[in-house]
Enzyme design. Sequence first.
Site, PDB file in Angstrom:
ATOM      1  N   SER A 120     -16.182 -37.483 -16.710  1.00  0.00           N
ATOM      2  CA  SER A 120     -16.525 -36.331 -17.538  1.00  0.00           C
ATOM      3  C   SER A 120     -16.043 -36.418 -18.970  1.00  0.00           C
ATOM      4  CB  SER A 120     -15.970 -35.053 -16.900  1.00  0.00           C
ATOM      5  OG  SER A 120     -16.562 -34.864 -15.633  1.00  0.00           O
ATOM      6  N   THR A 121     -14.958 -37.127 -19.217  1.00  0.00           N
ATOM      7  CA  THR A 121     -14.418 -37.161 -20.578  1.00  0.00           C
ATOM      8  C   THR A 121     -14.198 -38.593 -21.040  1.00  0.00           C
ATOM      9  OG1 THR A 121     -12.125 -37.054 -19.833  1.00  0.00           O
ATOM     10  CG2 THR A 121     -13.234 -34.945 -20.248  1.00  0.00           C
TER      11      THR A 121
END
Length: 188
Positions: free
Chosen positions: A9-10
């Site tokens: 996600s990051t």
Amino acid sequence: MKIGYARVSTQDQSLDRQRDQLRQDGCERIYEEKVSGARSDRPELGRLLDALREGDVVVVAELSRLSRSVRDLFSIVGQIHEAGAEIKSLKEPWLDTTTPQGRLLFTFFSGISEFERELIRQRTLEGMAAARARGRHGGHPFLDSKKVDLAIRMYESRNCSVAEITRTTGVSKSALYRYLRDRKSSSD
């Protein structure tokens, strides 16, 4: 061909664990991205789906890497199947459409999901019918035409900001723009 898909996600998260699992399973090509699964615009997933050929197998380390919702998962799996490909999750062995048992389980879960959507739809329609029987109707309430006219005059005067117009008249920004657009299209 086995094609892997890995996602975190990051930007500061690592794809190493997923990459290792996918290579160990024999993936010849791995599409990787660092983007939230809640986003619908995942470029690498799009490239993977575009590159699929009949007989390919999409492999993911776990379903949460592919999709954040059941509806999204079924949509993606549908696109994979349309290409004549299969899907396999390393963490969730029930999702392996390369086997008859996996296809059966996926079909079963798809049916349950569809059943749940239909139940929700049915309850919603019943609730709306009950509300109508009591004299209530759904949708947005109609705005007072005097407030709408005032909001339009204020907007056209160019003396007020949209925030001031909405605060003064109670007409929302989206409603104001919708009325302006409708007014313009009816005068064309």
